[in-house]
Scaffold this motif. Sequence first.
Motif, PDB file in Angstrom:
ATOM      1  N   GLY A  28       0.825  -1.206   0.000  1.00 42.78           N
ATOM      2  CA  GLY A  28       0.000   0.000   0.000  1.00 42.78           C
ATOM      3  C   GLY A  28       0.858   1.254   0.000  1.00 42.78           C
ATOM      4  N   ALA A  29       1.918   1.237   0.794  1.00 44.58           N
ATOM      5  CA  ALA A  29       2.830   2.390   0.836  1.00 44.58           C
ATOM      6  C   ALA A  29       3.545   2.563  -0.502  1.00 44.58           C
ATOM      7  N   ARG A  30       3.960   1.462  -1.114  1.00 46.76           N
ATOM      8  CA  ARG A  30       4.624   1.523  -2.426  1.00 46.76           C
ATOM      9  C   ARG A  30       3.672   2.045  -3.496  1.00 46.76           C
ATOM     10  N   ASP A  35       8.544   6.366  -4.913  1.00 48.96           N
ATOM     11  CA  ASP A  35       9.903   6.488  -4.389  1.00 48.96           C
ATOM     12  C   ASP A  35      10.071   5.841  -3.017  1.00 48.96           C
ATOM     13  N   PHE A  36       9.037   5.223  -2.498  1.00 50.17           N
ATOM     14  CA  PHE A  36       9.063   4.609  -1.171  1.00 50.17           C
ATOM     15  C   PHE A  36      10.127   3.514  -1.116  1.00 50.17           C
ATOM     16  N   GLN A  37      11.048   3.660  -0.209  1.00 53.10           N
ATOM     17  CA  GLN A  37      12.118   2.675  -0.013  1.00 53.10           C
ATOM     18  C   GLN A  37      12.281   2.426   1.482  1.00 53.10           C
ATOM     19  N   VAL A  38      12.075   1.206   1.901  1.00 53.67           N
ATOM     20  CA  VAL A  38      12.305   0.825   3.290  1.00 53.67           C
ATOM     21  C   VAL A  38      12.566  -0.670   3.336  1.00 53.67           C
ATOM     22  N   ALA A  77      14.411  10.402   5.274  1.00 50.08           N
ATOM     23  CA  ALA A  77      14.970  10.122   3.945  1.00 50.08           C
ATOM     24  C   ALA A  77      15.918  11.241   3.531  1.00 50.08           C
ATOM     25  N   GLY A  78      17.013  10.876   2.935  1.00 51.11           N
ATOM     26  CA  GLY A  78      17.990  11.856   2.469  1.00 51.11           C
ATOM     27  C   GLY A  78      19.136  12.084   3.433  1.00 51.11           C
ATOM     28  N   GLU A  79      19.030  11.584   4.665  1.00 51.08           N
ATOM     29  CA  GLU A  79      20.140  11.717   5.610  1.00 51.08           C
ATOM     30  C   GLU A  79      21.289  10.823   5.132  1.00 51.08           C
ATOM     31  N   PRO A  80      22.515  11.310   5.249  1.00 50.10           N
ATOM     32  CA  PRO A  80      23.657  10.492   4.817  1.00 50.10           C
ATOM     33  C   PRO A  80      23.737   9.179   5.607  1.00 50.10           C
TER      34      PRO A  80
END
Length: 175
Positions: A28-30, A35-38, A77-80
Motif C-alpha cells: 500500500g505504501a509503495r 519512491d518509497f524505499q524501506v 529520507a535523504g540523511e547520509p
Amino acid sequence: HSRGGSDETARVRLNAFIEEYANLAYHGARANDADFQVELVRDLHEDTGEADVVPQEMGRVLINLLTNAFYAVQMRAGEPDYAPTVTVRTRPLGERVIIEVEDNGVGISEEVQRRIFEPFFTTKPTGEGTGLGLSLTHDIIVGVHGGELEVESELGAGTTFRITIPAVASSRDET
C-alpha cells in the motif's frame, strides 16, 4: 469512536496473519509513493503460535502501526548513511503474545508520547492525519483484545510500539 465490521473473534496463526498485513501495508505504501524505499524486516518467533483476535480490528491495528512507522522513516529520507528500516516482531510470553513494530525513524518526544493515544491528537501536518489512528489502535488492543499497548521512543533514533495480548480469549468472551 465508532467501528464498522465484525466483532467475531477468531483463532489465527499469528505469524501468518502478521505477515499478510505487513505485506498489505508495505505494498500500500509503495502504491502511494513510487519512491518509497524501506527495508521491512520480519522477526517472527517460530513458537508464537495462535491467538484469539478480531481479525478485521487487529488488521487495522497492524496497518496503522506499520503505516506510521513507514511515515517516520520517510521523514529521515535523504540523511547520509541512513537505511530506513521497519521491523515487525513476535514472541510468546507465557499465555500472552508480544507483537512489536519498530522503526529507525525520527522518533517521538516524551511530551508527545504522553499524549499519543488521546483522541484527535496528531503530530502530522494538516490533511495528513486525523488524530484517530493511535487512539483507535489503543482502544482496539485494550478494549477489544484485553491487551496492552506501549510506546518507547528516542528522538532521532526511532520508535517501538509493543502490543501484548492474550493468546487465548479471556473468560469474559465465553458467555
